[in-house]
Write a protein that holds these residues in place. Structure first.
Motif, mmCIF file in Angstrom:
data_model
loop_
_atom_site.group_PDB
_atom_site.id
_atom_site.type_symbol
_atom_site.label_atom_id
_atom_site.label_comp_id
_atom_site.label_asym_id
_atom_site.label_seq_id
_atom_site.Cartn_x
_atom_site.Cartn_y
_atom_site.Cartn_z
ATOM 1 N N GLN A 166 2.409 45.831 15.276
ATOM 2 C CA GLN A 166 1.633 44.837 14.534
ATOM 3 C C GLN A 166 2.184 43.437 14.772
ATOM 4 O O GLN A 166 1.426 42.483 14.949
ATOM 5 N N LYS A 167 3.494 43.282 14.810
ATOM 6 C CA LYS A 167 4.104 41.968 15.055
ATOM 7 C C LYS A 167 3.768 41.466 16.461
ATOM 8 O O LYS A 167 3.569 40.263 16.663
ATOM 9 N N ILE A 168 3.690 42.372 17.415
ATOM 10 C CA ILE A 168 3.299 41.982 18.779
ATOM 11 C C ILE A 168 1.869 41.451 18.761
ATOM 12 O O ILE A 168 1.568 40.413 19.358
ATOM 13 N N HIS A 169 0.968 42.158 18.067
ATOM 14 C CA HIS A 169 -0.416 41.689 17.957
ATOM 15 C C HIS A 169 -0.477 40.327 17.259
ATOM 16 O O HIS A 169 -1.212 39.440 17.684
ATOM 17 N N GLN A 170 0.289 40.161 16.199
ATOM 18 C CA GLN A 170 0.290 38.884 15.495
ATOM 19 C C GLN A 170 0.814 37.760 16.390
ATOM 20 O O GLN A 170 0.276 36.643 16.382
ATOM 21 N N ALA A 171 1.819 38.049 17.186
ATOM 22 C CA ALA A 171 2.338 37.045 18.123
ATOM 23 C C ALA A 171 1.279 36.712 19.174
ATOM 24 O O ALA A 171 1.129 35.555 19.572
ATOM 25 N N ALA A 172 0.533 37.719 19.600
ATOM 26 C CA ALA A 172 -0.523 37.473 20.580
ATOM 27 C C ALA A 172 -1.585 36.546 20.022
ATOM 28 O O ALA A 172 -2.079 35.662 20.720
ATOM 29 N N VAL A 173 -1.943 36.741 18.746
ATOM 30 C CA VAL A 173 -2.919 35.856 18.106
ATOM 31 C C VAL A 173 -2.341 34.453 17.996
ATOM 32 O O VAL A 173 -2.987 33.471 18.347
ATOM 33 N N HIS B 250 -0.014 32.984 19.734
ATOM 34 C CA HIS B 250 0.198 32.327 21.030
ATOM 35 C C HIS B 250 -1.021 32.409 21.941
ATOM 36 O O HIS B 250 -0.963 31.952 23.080
ATOM 37 N N GLN B 251 -2.091 33.025 21.435
ATOM 38 C CA GLN B 251 -3.320 33.203 22.209
ATOM 39 C C GLN B 251 -3.014 33.826 23.569
ATOM 40 O O GLN B 251 -3.428 33.329 24.615
ATOM 41 N N ASP B 252 -2.287 34.947 23.516
ATOM 42 C CA ASP B 252 -1.841 35.627 24.731
ATOM 43 C C ASP B 252 -2.429 37.041 24.790
ATOM 44 O O ASP B 252 -1.894 37.966 24.193
ATOM 45 N N PRO B 253 -3.525 37.224 25.507
ATOM 46 C CA PRO B 253 -4.152 38.545 25.577
ATOM 47 C C PRO B 253 -3.250 39.598 26.232
ATOM 48 O O PRO B 253 -3.393 40.796 25.979
ATOM 49 N N HIS B 254 -2.309 39.171 27.049
ATOM 50 C CA HIS B 254 -1.385 40.117 27.685
ATOM 51 C C HIS B 254 -0.538 40.835 26.629
ATOM 52 O O HIS B 254 -0.266 42.031 26.756
ATOM 53 N N LEU B 255 -0.132 40.113 25.585
ATOM 54 C CA LEU B 255 0.626 40.750 24.511
ATOM 55 C C LEU B 255 -0.215 41.794 23.787
ATOM 56 O O LEU B 255 0.292 42.861 23.411
ATOM 57 N N HIS B 256 -1.509 41.511 23.580
ATOM 58 C CA HIS B 256 -2.390 42.515 22.968
ATOM 59 C C HIS B 256 -2.432 43.768 23.829
ATOM 60 O O HIS B 256 -2.355 44.885 23.322
ATOM 61 N N TRP C 6 -4.790 47.691 15.416
ATOM 62 C CA TRP C 6 -4.484 47.500 16.831
ATOM 63 C C TRP C 6 -5.715 47.377 17.712
ATOM 64 O O TRP C 6 -5.602 47.234 18.922
ATOM 65 N N ARG C 7 -6.904 47.375 17.113
ATOM 66 C CA ARG C 7 -8.124 47.337 17.900
ATOM 67 C C ARG C 7 -8.853 46.006 17.734
ATOM 68 O O ARG C 7 -8.967 45.477 16.637
ATOM 69 N N VAL C 8 -9.360 45.490 18.829
ATOM 70 C CA VAL C 8 -10.227 44.313 18.791
ATOM 71 C C VAL C 8 -11.529 44.728 18.121
ATOM 72 O O VAL C 8 -12.035 45.827 18.360
ATOM 73 N N CYS C 9 -12.083 43.875 17.268
ATOM 74 C CA CYS C 9 -13.335 44.208 16.595
ATOM 75 C C CYS C 9 -14.478 44.196 17.616
ATOM 76 O O CYS C 9 -14.677 43.184 18.301
ATOM 77 N N PRO C 10 -15.237 45.292 17.707
ATOM 78 C CA PRO C 10 -16.340 45.326 18.667
ATOM 79 C C PRO C 10 -17.534 44.461 18.260
ATOM 80 O O PRO C 10 -18.404 44.199 19.081
#
Length: 92
Positions: free
Chosen positions: A21-28, A30-36, A59-63
């Motif tokens: 979850q922290k990785i996903h939050q960091a991706a948001v 830093h706007q880094d899709p690679h982290l997602h 952990w899922r992108v909203c469709p």
């Protein structure tokens, strides 16, 4: 009385979920899709090993609206929000 032998495993799995979850939050942040993608890979590996990766919306992108993991859904015409999320996001 003996301690629960599964307690340590449960704590470890909880830490793993929090870390993803922290990785996903960091991706948001830093706007880094690679982290997602990396966090998704970890979750998928955990699932193949028989571990519950936690609620799918974590952990899922909203469709529907494209909200990234770790962020809230946004309103879209014709789509209802339930508890701040599109129901489609919580289904596999």
């Amino acid at each position: 009385m003996a301690s629960d032998p599964g307690a340590s495993a449960k704590r470890t799995l909880g830490r793993a979920r929090e870390t993803v979850q922290k990785i996903h939050q960091a991706a948001v942040r830093h706007q880094d899709p690679h982290l997602h993608q990396l966090a998704d890979d970890i979750s998928e590996i955990a699932l193949t090993l028989g571990h519950d990766a936690g609620p799918v919306q974590e952990w899922r992108v909203c469709p529907v609206c494209g909200a990234e993991p770790g962020s809230h859904c946004i309103r879209k015409p014709g789509h209802e929000l339930v508890d701040g999320m599109h129901p489609e996001r919580t289904r596999l």
